[in-house]
Design an enzyme around this catalytic site. Structure first.
Site, PDB file in Angstrom:
ATOM      1  N   LYS A 257      48.970  59.612  10.710  1.00 31.80           N
ATOM      2  CA  LYS A 257      47.789  60.451  10.948  1.00 31.80           C
ATOM      3  C   LYS A 257      47.870  61.158  12.297  1.00 31.80           C
ATOM      4  CE  LYS A 257      44.609  57.779   8.066  1.00 31.80           C
ATOM      5  NZ  LYS A 257      43.394  56.949   8.021  1.00 31.80           N
ATOM      6  N   ARG A 258      48.563  60.546  13.232  1.00 31.24           N
ATOM      7  CA  ARG A 258      48.671  61.134  14.573  1.00 31.24           C
ATOM      8  C   ARG A 258      49.436  62.457  14.567  1.00 31.24           C
ATOM      9  NH1 ARG A 258      49.627  55.766  15.583  1.00 31.24           N
ATOM     10  NH2 ARG A 258      51.882  56.085  15.697  1.00 31.24           N
TER      11      ARG A 258
END
Length: 488
Positions: A257-258
Site C-alpha cells: 500500500k505504501r
C-alpha cells in the site's frame, strides 16, 4: 466436458489490490475463453478485517473493469447464498466439519490461549515464530469431549493431518508438488466463534458451487496440500489449481500500500484509464503467443491461455503502465476523452475559454489525466518566467531579436480582429515573409510571450486562438516589457 466455472471470492477488507484484480481478471478470462461461467462470491467470514463499504468497492471495481459476473449475490442461479456470512447462518460449514470429525479427519480442540502460547517455536534463519499444534486434543477420551461440549466449553475444530507420509497436489503452472505431512499443521476449520476459517469455507463453497478452476497467488501454494487433504477426506474431485506469480515493485519488493498505486482505486485517482489498467494487469504474469501488447477485453478473452502464465515474479513497471495509458487516451473517442478530461481541466481553468480546444491540445501529449494540469495551467494565468527562454540556439534567436519581433508583431495583432487559427497563422507567415527569416524567429518569441513556458502542448497559433485577442495582446506587451528591462 464439464462446463468451466470459475469464481472470484474477495474479502471486503478495503480497496481492491492489483493482485486481487489480476486474480479476478484471470478467473474471468479463463471462464469466458471457454464459454464458461464466472461467479462472484463474497468471503466475509473474517469479521475483524471487515470494512464497511468494501462490498460496494468490489461491485464498483468489477463494473468499471468490465468483469461482469454470471452469478453472485445479485444473480442467484441456484448455488446461493453467495455471501459466506449468510451461508454460516444455515450451519453449513459446521455440518461439514462434523462429518470430518466422524471420519477421523478432524477433531475438537479445547486448548486455551495460554496452552497454545507454550507451543510457539522459532523456525528458520529469520527466527520466525510459529505455533504448530501438538495434537493434544486428538487423543481426548470420547466421554471428555462430550462433557466439554455439553458444558459449553469453547472449542475449535482442527483438521487431522497425518504425521507421516507425503501429500501431493498438481498445479497447472508449477506441476506436481509434494510436501512432507510432518511439515503441515493441523489447521483450524471452525473457529471458536462458530465461523469457518477462510481455508475451510473456500473448499466447501468451491465444491458446492461446482468450481472447476481456482486462480490465486503463489503465496497460497503452501496451503494447498491442506486443501488437497480436505478434498480427499470428503471424496471430492479437486479443481484445477492455477497459482500466479508475485507482483513486485521496480525494486523487486512485494507491492504494498505504501507504493501509492497498489489498488485499482489508487490508479483511477492518478488519472489512469480502466481499460489500460486491465490490459496492463493482464500482462503481469501472462504473455500472449504474439508480441502484441495492447488488448481490448474481448481480445484478451480470445487470446488468454492460462498455460502461458509465468512462474517468475511480475514487476509493476509504472513507466510501461503510463505509456500504455497514453496509447489508450490517444485512441479514445474524442467525445469520451473530453468527458473524462473535463474535470481535470476545470480544476485549473476558471476563465471562459474554449475548454474543448484546450483538451484537444493535450490529448496526444499526456500519459495520465493528472498530467493535464501542468500542461495547461498557463492558460489560466501567465506564469513568471525567465527571459533566457527567448534565446534558442537552434532557431538562432535571442532576447534582442525576440524583442524586435514582438515589437513588430504587436501592432499587427492589435489590428487583427479574427483570432482563429488560420488567421493567426496567416498573420505570422506574413511577418516571416516581411522579415525574410525562418518561421521559428517569429514563432518562438510569440509562443514564449503568450505561454511563459519552455514546453507547451500547442504552438503560438493554437495558444493565441484559445486566449483570444485581449489576453494575447496583454501577454505580448508583458513580453516586450520583460525583454526591454533585460536588454537595457
Amino acid at each position: 466436458m464439464t462446463k468451466i466455472r470459475t469464481r472470484y471470492a474477495p474479502s471486503p477488507t478495503g480497496r481492491m489490490h492489483v493482485g486481487n484484480l489480476r486474480t479476478a481478471l484471470y478467473e474471468f478470462l479463463i471462464a469466458k475463453h471457454e464459454g464458461g461461467d464466472f461467479i462472484l462470491r463474497i468471503e466475509d467470514t473474517d469479521r475483524e478485517r471487515y470494512v464497511e463499504g468494501a462490498v460496494d468497492i468490489i461491485y464498483r471495481t468489477m463494473a468499471e473493469t468490465g468483469l461482469v459476473h454470471d452469478e453472485g449475490p445479485d444473480k442467484d442461479k441456484g448455488f446461493g447464498p453467495y455471501v459466506q456470512s449468510e451461508r454460516v447462518k444455515s450451519g453449513l460449514y459446521m455440518e461439514y466439519a462434523k462429518k470430518l470429525v466422524e471420519k477421523g479427519e478432524a477433531y475438537y480442540c479445547f486448548c486455551d490461549a495460554e496452552r497454545l502460547a507454550t507451543l510457539k517455536q522459532t523456525e528458520g534463519s529469520e527466527g520466525k515464530e510459529i505455533t504448530k499444534y501438538d495434537k493434544h486434543c486428538l487423543h481426548l477420551p470420547k466421554e471428555e469431549i462430550e462433557a466439554n461440549l455439553a458444558s459449553g466449553k469453547p472449542f475449535v475444530i482442527r483438521q487431522n493431518i497425518p504425521e507421516e507420509g507425503t501429500t501431493t497436489f498438481h498445479d497447472a503452472i508449477y506441476g506436481d508438488i509434494t510436501v512432507e505431512n510432518a511439515e503441515l499443521d493441523d489447521m483450524i476449520l471452525i473457529k471458536s466463534d462458530g465461523y469457518p476459517t477462510y481455508n475451510f469455507a473456500n473448499v466447501i463453497d468451491d465444491h458446492l458451487m461446482g468450481i472447476t478452476h481456482v486462480v490465486r497467488g503463489n503465496e497460497y501454494l503452501s496451503s494447498t496440500p491442506k486443501y488437497t487433504r480436505l478434498y480427499a477426506a470428503f471424496g471430492w474431485e479437486e479443481p484445477v489449481y492455477i497459482h500466479c506469480p508475485l507482483i513486485t515493485n521496480e525494486e523487486h519488493q512485494k507491492l504494498s500500500k505504501r507504493s501509492g498505486h497498489s489498488s485499482f482505486e489508487d490508479l483511477m485517482e492518478q488519472g489512469f484509464v480502466s481499460e489500460a489498467v486491465v490490459n496492463f494487469i493482464a500482462l503481469l504474469g501472462w504473455s500472449p503467443e504474439s508480441n502484441q501488447e495492447i488488448f481490448s477485453l474481448d481480445e484478451l478473452i480470445k487470446e488468454f491461455d492460462f498455460h502461458h502464465i509465468s512462474k517468475s515474479p511480475a514487476v509493476f513497471d509504472m513507466t510501461k503502465l503510463r505509456w500504455m495509458n497514453s496509447e489508450y487516451i490517444k485512441a479514445m473517442d474524442d467525445d469520451k476523452y473530453y468527458e473524462m478530461a473535463l474535470p481535470y481541466i476545470k480544476e485549473v481553468i476558471s476563465k471562459p475559454l474554449d475548454l474543448k480546444a484546450i483538451a484537444a491540445l493535450v490529448k496526444t501529449r499526456i500519459e495520465t489525466f493528472l498530467d493535464i494540469a501542468e500542461k495547461i495551467d498557463f492558460f489560466e494565468a501567465l506564469p513568471e518566467y525567465d527571459t533566457a527562454m527567448y534565446t534558442h540556439k537552434k532557431m538562432k534567436t535571442n532576447s534582442e531579436i525576440s524583442l524586435e519581433v514582438l515589437k513588430e508583431a504587436l501592432p499587427v495583432f492589435e489590428a487583427l480582429d479574427d483570432y482563429s487559427i488560420p488567421s493567426i497563422e496567416k498573420t505570422c507567415m506574413e511577418l516571416v515573409e516581411k522579415r525574410q527569416c525562418k518561421n521559428g524567429i517569429v514563432l518562438w518569441p510569440l509562443r514564449t510571450a503568450v505561454s511563459g513556458k519552455q514546453m507547451t502542448p500547442g504552438g503560438a497559433y493554437e495558444i493565441m486562438s484559445i486566449l483570444g485577442k485581449e489576453e494575447s495582446l496583454a501577454r505580448i506587451r508583458k513580453g516586450i516589457e520583460l525583454l526591454t528591462a533585460a536588454t537595457e
